[in-house]
Design a protein around this motif. Structure first.
Motif, PDB file in Angstrom:
ATOM      1  N   ARG A 110       9.745  -3.328  36.909  1.00 14.81           N
ATOM      2  CA  ARG A 110      10.345  -4.253  35.897  1.00 14.81           C
ATOM      3  C   ARG A 110      10.770  -6.023  35.475  1.00 14.81           C
ATOM      4  O   ARG A 110      10.343  -6.838  35.507  1.00 14.81           O
ATOM      5  N   SER A 166       9.374   3.704  43.920  1.00  8.07           N
ATOM      6  CA  SER A 166      10.037   2.433  44.326  1.00  8.07           C
ATOM      7  C   SER A 166       9.214   1.604  44.208  1.00  8.07           C
ATOM      8  O   SER A 166       8.806   1.966  45.694  1.00  8.07           O
ATOM      9  N   ASN A 184      18.573   6.757  24.351  1.00  7.29           N
ATOM     10  CA  ASN A 184      19.330   6.096  25.758  1.00  7.29           C
ATOM     11  C   ASN A 184      20.559   6.797  24.731  1.00  7.29           C
ATOM     12  O   ASN A 184      21.587   5.935  24.660  1.00  7.29           O
ATOM     13  N   ASP A 187      17.469   9.669  28.002  1.00  6.24           N
ATOM     14  CA  ASP A 187      17.145   9.139  29.259  1.00  6.24           C
ATOM     15  C   ASP A 187      18.949   8.887  29.360  1.00  6.24           C
ATOM     16  O   ASP A 187      19.425   9.035  28.495  1.00  6.24           O
ATOM     17  N   GLU A 188      18.919   8.242  30.599  1.00  7.99           N
ATOM     18  CA  GLU A 188      20.267   8.528  31.375  1.00  7.99           C
ATOM     19  C   GLU A 188      20.667   9.223  31.017  1.00  7.99           C
ATOM     20  O   GLU A 188      22.012   9.211  30.650  1.00  7.99           O
ATOM     21  N   THR A 225      17.198  10.504  35.141  1.00  9.58           N
ATOM     22  CA  THR A 225      18.720   9.366  35.155  1.00  9.58           C
ATOM     23  C   THR A 225      18.100   8.815  36.574  1.00  9.58           C
ATOM     24  O   THR A 225      17.364   9.360  37.543  1.00  9.58           O
ATOM     25  N   ASN A 226      18.619   7.982  36.744  1.00  7.51           N
ATOM     26  CA  ASN A 226      18.568   7.269  38.208  1.00  7.51           C
ATOM     27  C   ASN A 226      19.387   7.552  39.003  1.00  7.51           C
ATOM     28  O   ASN A 226      20.126   6.882  40.142  1.00  7.51           O
ATOM     29  N   GLY A 242      14.609  -4.804  41.734  1.00 11.09           N
ATOM     30  CA  GLY A 242      14.851  -4.198  39.896  1.00 11.09           C
ATOM     31  C   GLY A 242      13.017  -3.443  40.201  1.00 11.09           C
ATOM     32  O   GLY A 242      12.841  -2.839  38.791  1.00 11.09           O
ATOM     33  N   ASP A 248      14.320   5.130  40.558  1.00 11.27           N
ATOM     34  CA  ASP A 248      15.528   4.399  41.040  1.00 11.27           C
ATOM     35  C   ASP A 248      15.258   2.931  39.357  1.00 11.27           C
ATOM     36  O   ASP A 248      14.335   3.733  38.664  1.00 11.27           O
ATOM     37  N   SER A 249      16.061   2.138  38.671  1.00 12.44           N
ATOM     38  CA  SER A 249      16.023   1.478  37.670  1.00 12.44           C
ATOM     39  C   SER A 249      14.467   0.513  37.923  1.00 12.44           C
ATOM     40  O   SER A 249      14.220   0.160  38.687  1.00 12.44           O
ATOM     41  N   GLY A 250      13.962   0.007  36.757  1.00 13.85           N
ATOM     42  CA  GLY A 250      12.306  -0.164  36.769  1.00 13.85           C
ATOM     43  C   GLY A 250      11.941   0.552  37.258  1.00 13.85           C
ATOM     44  O   GLY A 250      10.276  -0.312  37.378  1.00 13.85           O
ATOM     45  N   LYS A 271      10.257   5.004  34.635  1.00 11.46           N
ATOM     46  CA  LYS A 271      10.671   6.685  33.914  1.00 11.46           C
ATOM     47  C   LYS A 271      10.392   7.174  32.571  1.00 11.46           C
ATOM     48  O   LYS A 271       9.476   8.495  32.486  1.00 11.46           O
TER      49      LYS A 271
END
Length: 464
Positions: free
Chosen positions: A363, A315, A201, A244-245, A285-286, A360, A174-176, A179
């Motif tokens: 982060r 997480s 990115n 990333d992403e 990636t998320n 989040g 997940d984001s934050g 990664k």
């Protein structure tokens, strides 16, 4: 008042050990702290030569009184000298010694007063703190990743194992969840650590700019391209490139990226000359790439090319035990940055943080600590200094401690199931050969053997 009548009371009020010697080095007086520090009784200590202490910081001449006795009487002063003295039971005691010589009215040396601070406990504490920081990664952690929970220890092991290979790595989470830190750890732990680590990115650029960013362009390739420019792949030559992403890369760029990964060559935008590149591919990636493949927005062949060794970043709600460590890490970082003397959290503030679900992830936790530093003017962060979303009552953003623990237990159970399945599959492909299975997974043969024991895998029954 005649201070001379009260000298014993004065030296007893000093927290450090105090010893008074005459010009011949004979001990004339000592306070209780000095006796406790050395282990002697008063009658065993007074009148004895200071040599009884075997102080490593003393240079004793012993040819007469005053300057003929030791180096202190020649210098007249010693400040905070680290040395060892001998306890009565023959063990060494580390001390910090200061000493001052005093004289009579004629300027002749009468003796000296020495203060001894026992720093052995401080040294022991510092050594224990160093050991603790090393064990629990309290400083900068594992390449900046802070954590000691079992799921994080497994993550560190995966990073160390895959870093030694050239296998493409895909980092999921997940984001934050950190990664980019994991990607950098893979690079810094491997043989390319002294070469460039280049990040791109992929979600922040449109298709034309992304191609130029990845592969470079020549002058005149498009409007505004008024000079030649090297791309990120070329800049990363010999090192690693972190995409990333990657789930946000347009289909047309995916085709060109797949060709680069297979041929290890790039062509700049507006040019037809191939340039060799030697880079390690790390992606993150998320998003659910398999779902994107079903939706025909991500190429299946590219997915299999980059998803050779997936690593999942857990997480924060799945590593509750790490919250105090991570929070304290950010306390230390912000204390250094702001100069505020904030040492930690109150118990109530930590309880609020442990029951918040942290959508989040790390982060958001970092941002919450920075927010607290703005409001807190004391030595401890309390609930009143935390963002409101962290401290609100029960609701969609809060869990009980029991619920959090249940989520953590489920996560660990799922991880064990996935790890067991992965091992059985690798052993099947390797036809039971543990060395080949170890190479396929990216771990040592000893790790394979340990996991076989851990998960109770029967090499005949389970492989059939």
């Amino acid at each position: 008042m005649d201070i001379g009548k009260h000298w014993q009371t004065i030296i007893e009020s000093v927290q450090d050990g105090v010893i008074i010697v005459d010009s011949g080095g004979n001990i004339m007086a000592a306070n209780t702290t000095a006796l406790l520090m050395t282990g002697y009784k008063k009658e065993e200590f007074l009148g004895k030569s200071c040599r009884i202490l075997n102080c490593t910081g003393c240079k004793i001449v012993g040819k007469g009184p005053g300057k003929e006795w030791c180096g202190l009487f020649s210098r007249g002063l010693i400040r905070d000298k680290k040395c060892f003295i001998s306890h009565k039971d023959h063990r060494s005691v580390q001390i910090l010694k200061s000493a001052t010589v005093f004289y009579d009215d004629n300027g002749d040396i009468v003796g000296a007063v020495e203060t001894l601070k026992d720093v052995s406990d401080n040294i022991k504490f510092e050594n224990e703190l160093i050991s603790l920081k090393k064990t629990y990664l309290l400083e900068d952690g594992f390449h900046g990743i802070v954590g000691k929970s079992p799921v994080m220890q497994s993550l560190f092991e995966l990073i160390e194992n895959v870093a030694l290979t050239e296998t493409p790595v895909m980092i999921l989470g997940d984001s934050g969840t950190g990664k980019e830190l994991v990607a950098r750890a893979v690079h810094e732990t491997g043989p390319r650590k002294d070469k460039p680590f280049i990040k791109v990115n992929c979600a922040s650029l449109n298709e034309s700019l992304l191609e130029s960013e990845l592969f470079g362009h020549v002058k005149g390739a498009y409007t505004g391209a008024n000079r030649n420019r090297i791309g990120r792949f070329e800049a990363a030559h010999g090192g690693s490139i972190f995409l990333d992403e990657i789930g946000d890369i347009p289909m047309a760029t995916q085709v060109k990226l797949l060709r680069v990964l297979e041929e290890k060559k790039i062509e700049k935008v507006g040019d037809n000359v191939s340039i060799d590149v030697d880079v390690r591919i790390i992606t993150a990636t998320n998003r659910n790439l398999e779902q994107l493949i079903q939706e025909n927005v991500f190429r299946e062949d590219l997915f299999f090319r980059i998803n050779v060794f997936p690593i999942r970043c857990p997480s924060l709600v799945h590593r509750l035990d790490d919250i105090p460590l991570i929070a304290q890490h950010f306390i230390n970082v912000n204390a250094r940055k702001t100069g505020k003397n904030i040492l930690g959290f109150t118990p109530e503030a930590m309880r609020q943080m442990m029951t918040y679900h942290w959508p989040g992830n790390v982060r958001e936790l970092r941002n919450a600590v920075e927010y607290a530093f703005v409001l807190c003017n004391g030595s401890s962060v309390g609930p009143e200094h935390l963002p409101e979303r962290v401290t609100v009552g029960p609701g969609p953003g809060k869990r009980s401690v029991r619920e959090c623990r249940e989520v953590l237990a489920e996560s660990r159970a799922d991880q064990a199931v996935d790890e067991r399945k992965q091992l059985i599959q690798a052993l099947k492909v390797a036809k039971g050969n543990q060395s080949r299975a170890a190479r396929a997974i990216g771990v040592s043969r000893v790790t394979i053997w340990k996991r076989i024991k851990k998960y109770g895998i029967d090499l005949q029954r389970d492989l059939d």
